[in-house]
Design a protein around this motif. Structure first.
Motif, short mmCIF file in Angstrom:
data_model
loop_
_atom_site.label_atom_id
_atom_site.label_comp_id
_atom_site.label_asym_id
_atom_site.label_seq_id
_atom_site.Cartn_x
_atom_site.Cartn_y
_atom_site.Cartn_z
N GLN A 116 4.58 -29.46 41.94
CA GLN A 116 4.32 -28.04 41.69
C GLN A 116 5.02 -27.12 42.69
O GLN A 116 4.79 -25.91 42.68
N ARG A 117 5.86 -27.66 43.53
CA ARG A 117 6.47 -26.81 44.56
C ARG A 117 7.90 -26.42 44.20
O ARG A 117 8.60 -27.12 43.49
N SER A 118 8.28 -25.25 44.70
CA SER A 118 9.65 -24.74 44.57
C SER A 118 10.13 -24.34 45.95
O SER A 118 9.37 -23.75 46.73
N VAL A 119 11.38 -24.64 46.24
CA VAL A 119 11.92 -24.44 47.59
C VAL A 119 13.22 -23.65 47.52
O VAL A 119 14.09 -23.94 46.69
N ILE A 120 13.34 -22.64 48.39
CA ILE A 120 14.59 -21.90 48.53
C ILE A 120 15.06 -22.02 49.98
O ILE A 120 14.33 -21.67 50.91
N GLU A 121 16.26 -22.52 50.14
CA GLU A 121 16.91 -22.55 51.45
C GLU A 121 17.80 -21.32 51.56
O GLU A 121 18.62 -21.04 50.69
N VAL A 122 17.63 -20.57 52.62
CA VAL A 122 18.37 -19.33 52.82
C VAL A 122 19.31 -19.50 54.01
O VAL A 122 18.90 -19.95 55.08
N LYS A 178 11.42 -27.88 42.24
CA LYS A 178 12.62 -27.07 42.00
C LYS A 178 13.19 -26.65 43.35
O LYS A 178 12.45 -26.32 44.28
N ARG A 179 14.53 -26.61 43.44
CA ARG A 179 15.17 -26.21 44.70
C ARG A 179 16.37 -25.32 44.40
O ARG A 179 17.04 -25.49 43.37
N SER A 180 16.63 -24.40 45.30
CA SER A 180 17.85 -23.59 45.21
C SER A 180 18.29 -23.18 46.60
O SER A 180 17.52 -23.24 47.57
N VAL A 181 19.55 -22.75 46.68
CA VAL A 181 20.15 -22.28 47.94
C VAL A 181 20.63 -20.86 47.72
O VAL A 181 21.25 -20.55 46.69
N PHE A 182 20.33 -19.98 48.66
CA PHE A 182 20.77 -18.59 48.56
C PHE A 182 21.49 -18.19 49.84
O PHE A 182 20.98 -18.38 50.94
N GLU A 183 22.69 -17.65 49.69
CA GLU A 183 23.45 -17.13 50.81
C GLU A 183 23.19 -15.63 50.90
O GLU A 183 23.58 -14.86 50.02
N ASP A 184 22.53 -15.23 51.97
CA ASP A 184 22.09 -13.85 52.15
C ASP A 184 23.08 -13.11 53.04
O ASP A 184 23.23 -13.44 54.22
N ALA A 200 21.22 -11.72 56.24
CA ALA A 200 20.35 -12.58 57.05
C ALA A 200 21.04 -12.96 58.36
O ALA A 200 22.16 -13.50 58.34
N PRO A 201 20.41 -12.73 59.50
CA PRO A 201 21.00 -13.14 60.77
C PRO A 201 20.86 -14.64 61.04
O PRO A 201 21.68 -15.23 61.75
N PHE A 202 19.81 -15.25 60.47
CA PHE A 202 19.53 -16.67 60.70
C PHE A 202 19.09 -17.31 59.38
O PHE A 202 18.64 -16.63 58.47
N PRO A 203 19.19 -18.63 59.28
CA PRO A 203 18.66 -19.31 58.10
C PRO A 203 17.16 -19.10 57.97
O PRO A 203 16.47 -18.75 58.93
N ALA A 204 16.66 -19.32 56.77
CA ALA A 204 15.22 -19.19 56.50
C ALA A 204 14.83 -20.20 55.43
O ALA A 204 15.69 -20.83 54.80
N TYR A 205 13.54 -20.33 55.24
CA TYR A 205 13.01 -21.34 54.32
C TYR A 205 11.79 -20.78 53.60
O TYR A 205 10.92 -20.15 54.23
N LEU A 206 11.75 -20.96 52.31
CA LEU A 206 10.59 -20.53 51.52
C LEU A 206 10.15 -21.67 50.60
O LEU A 206 10.97 -22.27 49.91
N ILE A 207 8.86 -21.94 50.61
CA ILE A 207 8.27 -22.93 49.71
C ILE A 207 7.11 -22.28 48.98
O ILE A 207 6.35 -21.50 49.57
N SER A 208 6.97 -22.57 47.68
CA SER A 208 5.86 -22.00 46.92
C SER A 208 5.25 -23.06 46.01
O SER A 208 5.92 -24.03 45.64
#
Length: 368
Positions: free
Chosen positions: A354-360, A180-186, A189-197
């Motif tokens: 089994q992984r989920s990814v959020i691009e920030v 699963k993947r999604s994109v979030f505009e924060d 946030a001063p810089f992009p970030a990445y989260l994987i679970s």
């Protein structure tokens, strides 16, 4: 609202009564439990038990207290979640994306819409169901005579009705079939970030112990694999952390990184996946395993340094395992694990499906 008064205790008097005798008091809520604690001089044990029993039996769930605390929770949400960079991702969006079951999918503190729609009768009903002796664990640690403490417990708690049976809770999470993947505009946030679970089993599962050791190897300290790789060697990240999220039921093992200016989400993701591939393709070194074991031992000792920590862990072991003695013995379950055990467990859970990814990305500043 648990500090806003009860039949025999006035508004905000609970905290004052404890502080006046030199004690401390607080509470916390997670996705699995709510706990309240007092640390008091030994000769004030009766005061602490009386206070807890009085609000369990007769909490003042008034309209005034309800509206006051609704506003307090809203402000807490603004301060800790809505107006902080990346916090919605770590505390809410991670779970919302990865889970299908509402039990862990929803926010603990609730959205503003949830809080606006909350009803006083809902709070009263919730308290009546869950804040009762048949759904509570009481733990005492310190300088007291057991017989005297039991007498006080019976004195103050025996007359509180057990209440109705607590409704069963289904925490089952269906298998995830694909990434699963999604994109979030924060906006903060001063810089992009990445989260994987990745999905992992519940706290009582035998694989928990290998996953805890893996967490130490990957994320614990500046000598960990991810810090050395992402921050020191390749300089792709400004900040990185991760590990098991601590749920009692089906959990997530995650990694978060704030990306260093001049680098992209894609560059960082490539290195993150490379590190997980390394974990799947070769055993950790014996030195890494020994270091992780030592960190586990250190944590085991430090969580028994205060009466509050011991008491909290006794409740946890009783709740999950019905065995408070694990406070002293669970450490043994970590120490017999081998490098091959960690490799087997890693291959079981750190899979593509089994992984989920959020691009920030900073709001209005997306750059892949």
């Amino acid at each position: 609202m648990m500090f806003q008064g009860s039949e025999n205790v006035g508004k905000a008097e609970h905290m004052k009564l404890i502080s006046d005798v030199g004690g401390t008091v607080n509470g916390s809520t997670t996705q699995d439990r709510t706990n309240y604690w007092e640390v008091v001089p030994a000769n004030q044990l009766e005061l602490a038990l009386w206070l807890e029993a009085d609000r369990m039996r007769s909490l003042n769930i008034s309209r005034e207290n309800f509206e006051n605390q609704r506003d307090t929770v809203k402000e807490e949400r603004r301060l800790r979640v809505d107006n902080q960079p990346y916090m919605r991702v770590v505390f809410e969006l991670k779970d919302d994306l990865a889970y299908s079951n509402f039990a862990y999918k929803h926010s603990v503190i609730g959205t503003m819409k949830d809080l606006d729609n909350a009803d006083l009768d809902d709070v009263r009903q919730f308290h009546a169901i869950y804040y009762r002796p048949n759904n509570a664990l009481l733990s005492l640690v310190g300088d007291f005579e057991v017989r005297d403490a039991l007498t006080l417990i019976h004195k103050y708690f025996d007359n509180i009705p057990a209440g109705p049976a607590v409704p069963p809770l289904d925490l089952a999470e269906p298998p995830q079939a694909s990434e699963k993947r999604s994109v979030f505009e924060d906006p903060f946030a001063p810089f992009p970030a990445y989260l994987i679970s990745f999905h992992i089993p519940d706290r009582t599962h035998p694989d928990y112990y290998a996953l805890e050791l893996i967490e130490r190897i990957l994320f614990d300290g500046e000598s960990s694999r991810f810090y050395r790789s992402l921050v020191e060697e390749k300089e792709l990240a400004l900040h990185t952390f991760g590990g098991g999220d601590g749920k009692f039921g089906p959990g997530l093992f995650f990694h978060f990184a704030q990306i260093k200016p001049g680098h992209t989400v894609r560059e960082l993701e490539q290195e993150v996946l490379s590190q997980f591939d390394r974990l799947l393709n070769e055993p950790v070194t014996q030195a890494e395993l020994e270091k992780a074991r030592n960190k586990i031992k250190s944590d085991f000792i430090s969580r028994q340094e205060t009466v509050r920590e011991i008491s909290d862990h006794l409740c946890m072991y009783s709740m999950l395992f019905d065995d408070p003695r694990l406070l002293r013995t669970e450490i043994d379950r970590f120490l017999h694990l081998t490098r091959e055990d960690l490799l087997t467990v890693a291959r079981k859970y750190f899979t593509h499906a089994q992984r989920s990814v959020i691009e920030v990305y900073p709001k209005n500043g997306k750059s892949g």
